[in-house]
Scaffold this active site. Structure first.
Site, short mmCIF file in Angstrom:
data_model
loop_
_atom_site.label_atom_id
_atom_site.label_comp_id
_atom_site.label_asym_id
_atom_site.label_seq_id
_atom_site.Cartn_x
_atom_site.Cartn_y
_atom_site.Cartn_z
N ASN A 111 16.95 -13.81 1.44
CA ASN A 111 16.72 -12.80 2.13
C ASN A 111 15.34 -12.94 2.20
O ASN A 111 14.49 -12.58 0.72
CB ASN A 111 16.83 -11.35 1.44
CG ASN A 111 16.87 -10.01 1.72
OD1 ASN A 111 15.91 -10.18 2.68
ND2 ASN A 111 16.90 -9.24 0.94
N LYS A 133 13.17 -10.93 2.48
CA LYS A 133 12.22 -9.51 2.44
C LYS A 133 11.77 -9.17 3.40
O LYS A 133 10.71 -9.91 4.26
CB LYS A 133 12.02 -8.80 1.40
CG LYS A 133 13.47 -9.22 0.73
CD LYS A 133 13.21 -8.96 -0.96
CE LYS A 133 14.84 -8.90 -2.10
NZ LYS A 133 15.36 -8.55 -3.42
N HIS A 192 21.39 -2.91 0.48
CA HIS A 192 20.81 -3.94 -0.25
C HIS A 192 20.09 -2.84 -0.98
O HIS A 192 19.80 -1.67 -0.41
CB HIS A 192 19.75 -4.66 0.67
CG HIS A 192 19.27 -5.29 -0.35
ND1 HIS A 192 18.18 -5.09 -1.94
CD2 HIS A 192 18.90 -6.80 -1.01
CE1 HIS A 192 18.23 -6.27 -2.00
NE2 HIS A 192 18.32 -7.67 -1.72
N GLU A 245 17.47 -2.03 -2.29
CA GLU A 245 16.27 -2.01 -1.78
C GLU A 245 16.25 -1.24 -0.51
O GLU A 245 15.28 0.62 -0.04
CB GLU A 245 15.46 -2.83 -1.39
CG GLU A 245 14.93 -3.74 -2.82
CD GLU A 245 14.98 -5.01 -2.50
OE1 GLU A 245 14.58 -5.54 -1.64
OE2 GLU A 245 14.67 -6.17 -3.40
N GLU A 264 24.76 -7.67 -7.17
CA GLU A 264 23.11 -7.25 -6.74
C GLU A 264 23.16 -6.23 -7.55
O GLU A 264 22.57 -5.59 -7.44
CB GLU A 264 22.91 -7.29 -5.93
CG GLU A 264 22.66 -8.97 -4.84
CD GLU A 264 21.35 -9.20 -3.66
OE1 GLU A 264 20.55 -10.30 -3.80
OE2 GLU A 264 20.63 -8.40 -3.97
N GLY A 283 14.27 -9.69 -8.82
CA GLY A 283 13.49 -9.99 -9.24
C GLY A 283 12.55 -10.01 -10.26
O GLY A 283 11.34 -10.09 -10.63
N SER A 315 17.93 -13.15 -8.89
CA SER A 315 17.41 -14.12 -9.62
C SER A 315 18.11 -16.06 -9.61
O SER A 315 18.24 -16.31 -10.87
CB SER A 315 16.89 -13.71 -10.72
OG SER A 315 16.06 -12.36 -11.40
N GLY A 357 16.36 -14.17 -3.54
CA GLY A 357 15.50 -13.01 -2.56
C GLY A 357 14.33 -14.17 -2.57
O GLY A 357 14.38 -15.36 -2.30
N GLY A 358 13.56 -14.11 -3.97
CA GLY A 358 11.94 -15.14 -3.81
C GLY A 358 11.74 -16.97 -4.17
O GLY A 358 11.60 -17.14 -3.12
O1 G3H Z 1 18.59 -9.98 -1.40
C1 G3H Z 1 18.33 -11.00 -2.49
C2 G3H Z 1 18.46 -10.48 -4.20
O2 G3H Z 1 17.58 -8.55 -3.81
C3 G3H Z 1 17.58 -10.65 -5.06
O3 G3H Z 1 16.14 -10.79 -5.01
P1 G3H Z 1 15.71 -12.37 -5.62
O4 G3H Z 1 16.34 -13.71 -5.74
O5 G3H Z 1 14.08 -12.38 -5.74
O6 G3H Z 1 15.78 -11.61 -7.21
#
Ligand code: G3H
Length: 247
Positions: free
Chosen positions: A10, A12, A95, A97, A165, A171, A209, A230-231
């Protein structure tokens, strides 16, 4: 429903046209057909990326959200049909967010799930508790409610995924423990089988994460069908390490 491990990235609100090279590198660098790969870029990049990858690419594209109506006066929104038209075949819904940042209620998520399935998109439905809710012992109650209220009744035989999640793990670099993941997954399976019957085996993902150095440990956990990243999905070299960590 497929039991293939799904590694989903993702992006974002990240990525420009110049980031398309990262997707190309993922498609070229992944040769294990046992793993399913999906990337959820911002809306602006779905069509250009799909044009470059072509129809038989190993990488499936998806949207990060959609509206529940097919068209209309909804400034700034994108419908499931428009996502499909642009080349998407999956969509992330609910999600945190969106739930927290956009105050999106579960009932809206359920409508979006219906719209996505009608448009031919495979939804990933996200649920997760905040740190405060976990500390107050509300994790099970929150996850059960989000799951019950975000899933429409008519899901039998449909391809969809549920991503656990924890909000506090997104994050932050603070990944959930094995016990927390296993506990949440068993709750999710129980809630879904109570609603749809014991033959119904949901495909479950963990997100929060997930990084190249912890992916092996998460993906080997019993019942984990993949990861929502995500990141660490923004750079092909990191994302490929996670894809290669899949059992
Ligand atoms: O959609 C992905 C998640 O919000 C995880 O994000 P992250 O891997 O940056 O913690």
């Amino acid at each position: 429903m497929t039991s293939q491990t799904l590694i989903a990235g993702n992006w974002k609100m990240n990525g420009l046209l110049s980031s398309i090279d990262e997707v190309r590198a993922v498609a070229e660098g992944s040769c294990d057909n046992a793993v399913r790969i999906a990337i959820f870029p911002p809306y602006t990049l779905i069509h250009p990326i799909s044009q470059i990858l072509g129809h038989d690419s190993r990488v499936v594209l998806g949207g990060q959200d959609c509206h529940y109506e097919d068209y209309g006066a909804y400034t700034g929104d994108v419908s499931a049909h428009q996502l499909y038209d642009a080349g998407a075949r999956m969509v992330i819904l609910g999600h945190s967010e969106r739930r927290h940042g956009h105050k999106e209620p579960c009932e809206t998520v359920a409508l979006k799930v219906c719209a996505a399935l009608n448009a031919g998109l495979e939804p990933i439905i996200c649920i997760g508790e905040t740190l405060e809710q976990r500390k107050e012992g509300l994790t099970h109650a929150v996850l059960s409610k989000q799951l019950r209220d975000s899933l429409p009744d008519d899901l039998m035989g449909k391809a969809f995924h549920v991503a656990y999640e924890p909000v506090w793990a997104i994050g932050t670099g603070m990944i959930a423990t094995d016990d927390q993941i296993v506990d949440a997954f068993s709750l999710i399976r129980r809630v879904i089988s109570e609603r749809f019957g014991t033959d119904f085996k949901p495909h479950l993902l963990y997100g929060g994460s997930v990084k190249p150095d912890n992916a092996v440990d998460v993906l080997k956990l019993d019942g984990v069908g993949g990861a929502l990243v995500g990141g660490a999905s923004l750079k092909a070299k990191d994302f490929l390490k996670i894809i290669r960590a899949a059992p």
